[in-house]
Motif scaffolding. Structure first.
Motif, short mmCIF file in Angstrom:
data_model
loop_
_atom_site.label_atom_id
_atom_site.label_comp_id
_atom_site.label_asym_id
_atom_site.label_seq_id
_atom_site.Cartn_x
_atom_site.Cartn_y
_atom_site.Cartn_z
N ILE A 15 -22.46 69.44 105.13
CA ILE A 15 -23.70 70.04 105.62
C ILE A 15 -24.51 70.44 104.39
CG2 ILE A 15 -24.76 71.93 106.91
CD1 ILE A 15 -22.24 72.05 108.64
N ILE A 16 -25.67 69.85 104.26
CA ILE A 16 -26.56 70.14 103.13
C ILE A 16 -27.63 71.09 103.62
CG2 ILE A 16 -28.16 69.17 101.45
CD1 ILE A 16 -26.56 66.51 101.76
N ALA A 17 -27.68 72.28 103.05
CA ALA A 17 -28.65 73.28 103.47
C ALA A 17 -29.56 73.62 102.29
CB ALA A 17 -27.94 74.53 103.97
N LEU A 18 -30.86 73.49 102.50
CA LEU A 18 -31.82 73.81 101.46
C LEU A 18 -32.19 75.28 101.54
CD1 LEU A 18 -34.22 70.74 101.81
CD2 LEU A 18 -32.10 70.93 100.51
N THR A 19 -32.51 75.85 100.37
CA THR A 19 -32.92 77.24 100.32
C THR A 19 -33.96 77.40 99.21
OG1 THR A 19 -32.14 79.54 100.25
CG2 THR A 19 -31.11 77.99 98.71
N GLN A 20 -34.58 78.57 99.17
CA GLN A 20 -35.58 78.85 98.15
C GLN A 20 -34.99 79.67 97.02
OE1 GLN A 20 -38.71 80.75 100.47
NE2 GLN A 20 -39.96 78.91 100.27
N LEU A 21 -35.73 79.72 95.93
CA LEU A 21 -35.36 80.56 94.80
C LEU A 21 -36.24 81.80 94.77
CD1 LEU A 21 -34.95 77.88 91.99
CD2 LEU A 21 -33.21 78.81 93.51
N ASN A 22 -35.75 82.86 94.13
CA ASN A 22 -36.56 84.05 93.94
C ASN A 22 -37.73 83.73 93.03
OD1 ASN A 22 -34.87 85.88 95.39
ND2 ASN A 22 -33.42 85.80 93.70
N ARG A 23 -38.84 84.42 93.24
CA ARG A 23 -40.03 84.18 92.42
C ARG A 23 -39.87 84.71 91.00
NH1 ARG A 23 -44.03 81.75 94.84
NH2 ARG A 23 -44.26 81.88 97.09
N GLY A 24 -38.88 85.55 90.77
CA GLY A 24 -38.66 86.09 89.43
C GLY A 24 -38.46 85.03 88.37
N ILE A 25 -38.01 83.85 88.79
CA ILE A 25 -37.77 82.76 87.84
C ILE A 25 -39.06 82.37 87.12
CG2 ILE A 25 -38.16 80.87 89.47
CD1 ILE A 25 -35.81 79.42 88.22
N GLU A 26 -40.21 82.57 87.77
CA GLU A 26 -41.49 82.20 87.17
C GLU A 26 -41.83 83.08 85.97
OE1 GLU A 26 -44.24 82.49 90.38
OE2 GLU A 26 -43.30 80.86 91.52
N ASN A 27 -41.25 84.28 85.90
CA ASN A 27 -41.54 85.20 84.80
C ASN A 27 -40.61 85.02 83.60
OD1 ASN A 27 -43.54 86.40 86.42
ND2 ASN A 27 -42.01 87.69 87.43
N ARG A 28 -39.61 84.15 83.73
CA ARG A 28 -38.69 83.92 82.62
C ARG A 28 -39.22 82.83 81.70
NH1 ARG A 28 -33.87 83.49 86.29
NH2 ARG A 28 -33.82 81.33 85.62
N GLN A 29 -38.86 82.93 80.43
CA GLN A 29 -39.26 81.87 79.50
C GLN A 29 -38.47 80.60 79.80
OE1 GLN A 29 -39.79 83.16 75.61
NE2 GLN A 29 -40.35 81.17 74.82
N ASP A 30 -37.15 80.74 80.01
CA ASP A 30 -36.32 79.60 80.40
C ASP A 30 -36.29 79.56 81.92
OD1 ASP A 30 -34.49 77.63 80.86
OD2 ASP A 30 -32.79 78.67 79.93
N LYS A 31 -36.96 78.58 82.47
CA LYS A 31 -37.09 78.49 83.93
C LYS A 31 -35.99 77.64 84.57
CE LYS A 31 -42.08 79.30 83.86
NZ LYS A 31 -41.83 80.59 83.30
N THR A 32 -34.93 77.35 83.84
CA THR A 32 -33.82 76.61 84.41
C THR A 32 -33.17 77.46 85.50
OG1 THR A 32 -33.40 75.57 82.27
CG2 THR A 32 -31.64 75.44 83.91
N PRO A 33 -33.06 76.96 86.72
CA PRO A 33 -32.51 77.78 87.82
C PRO A 33 -31.04 78.14 87.58
CG PRO A 33 -33.61 75.80 88.65
CD PRO A 33 -33.49 75.64 87.18
N GLN A 34 -30.71 79.35 87.98
CA GLN A 34 -29.34 79.86 87.90
C GLN A 34 -28.88 80.25 89.31
OE1 GLN A 34 -27.77 79.79 84.93
NE2 GLN A 34 -29.66 79.01 84.01
#
Length: 197
Positions: free
Chosen positions: A117-136
């Protein structure tokens, strides 16, 4: 997207004809393109792809997956959910607890029927404020249960200035390795093609 929009995207991807042209095929398509579209529709039917756009609650989603998984041949079924944030859980008010129930129910169903089962989700918007925007893993929105209950967690990321290169980053994998794969992305036809190193 509703069922018709999703269907048009599949046909567009399969035929190379713009999904915009499929909105009004009588006016937009020539006879050759119409034959291609009919072939694309047949391809869709042959693959036994089903789109459900009117099942917002987790109980209805689980029942649909269970019904389809029970009828499918072994290793011939996959369910995709777009996306967790749209799923409702009527009996629970707290959204954090709702997400926990959603991911738990999906995990139990996946294990019971041995289906992915593949379920998509969103990321927190805080990632936009980081210099390294690689998702964690900590960037997953609303609840840690998405990470906890998943066997694999992967992110789509655009790491370069080149807008046509997307990266699939596997950050969690219970039965394999972690890493990243670069893809060329054709937005017009919504196609990903792996870049060979």
């Amino acid at each position: 997207m509703n069922k018709r929009e999703m269907f048009n995207r599949f046909v567009s991807r399969n035929t190379g004809i713009s999904s915009q042209a499929l909105r009004n095929p009588v006016k937009e398509l020539n006879p050759v393109q119409t034959l291609l579209v009919n072939s694309g529709i047949d391809w869709f039917r042959d693959k036994h792809l089903f789109i459900y756009d009117q099942i917002p609650g987790i109980d209805g989603i689980i029942n649909t997956i269970r019904r389809n998984a029970a009828k499918a041949k072994p290793h011939k079924y996959v369910a995709m959910i777009d996306y967790i944030g749209l799923i409702s859980v009527p009996d629970i008010k707290d959204r954090y607890l709702q997400i926990g129930k959603i991911t738990r129910d999906l995990k139990i169903t996946s294990n019971e029927f041995d289906v992915p089962i593949i379920a998509l989700t969103q990321l927190n918007r805080g990632i936009e404020n980081r210099q390294d925007k690689t998702p964690q893993l900590s960037d997953i929105r609303e609840s840690g249960s998405v990470e906890q209950d998943s066997n694999v967690v992967a992110f789509l990321h655009r790491p370069y200035d080149d807008r046509d290169i997307e990266q699939l980053i596997v950050q969690k994998n219970r039965e394999g390795s972690l890493g990243a794969i670069n893809f060329m992305f054709n937005g017009q036809h919504m196609l990903f093609k792996e870049l060979q190193v």
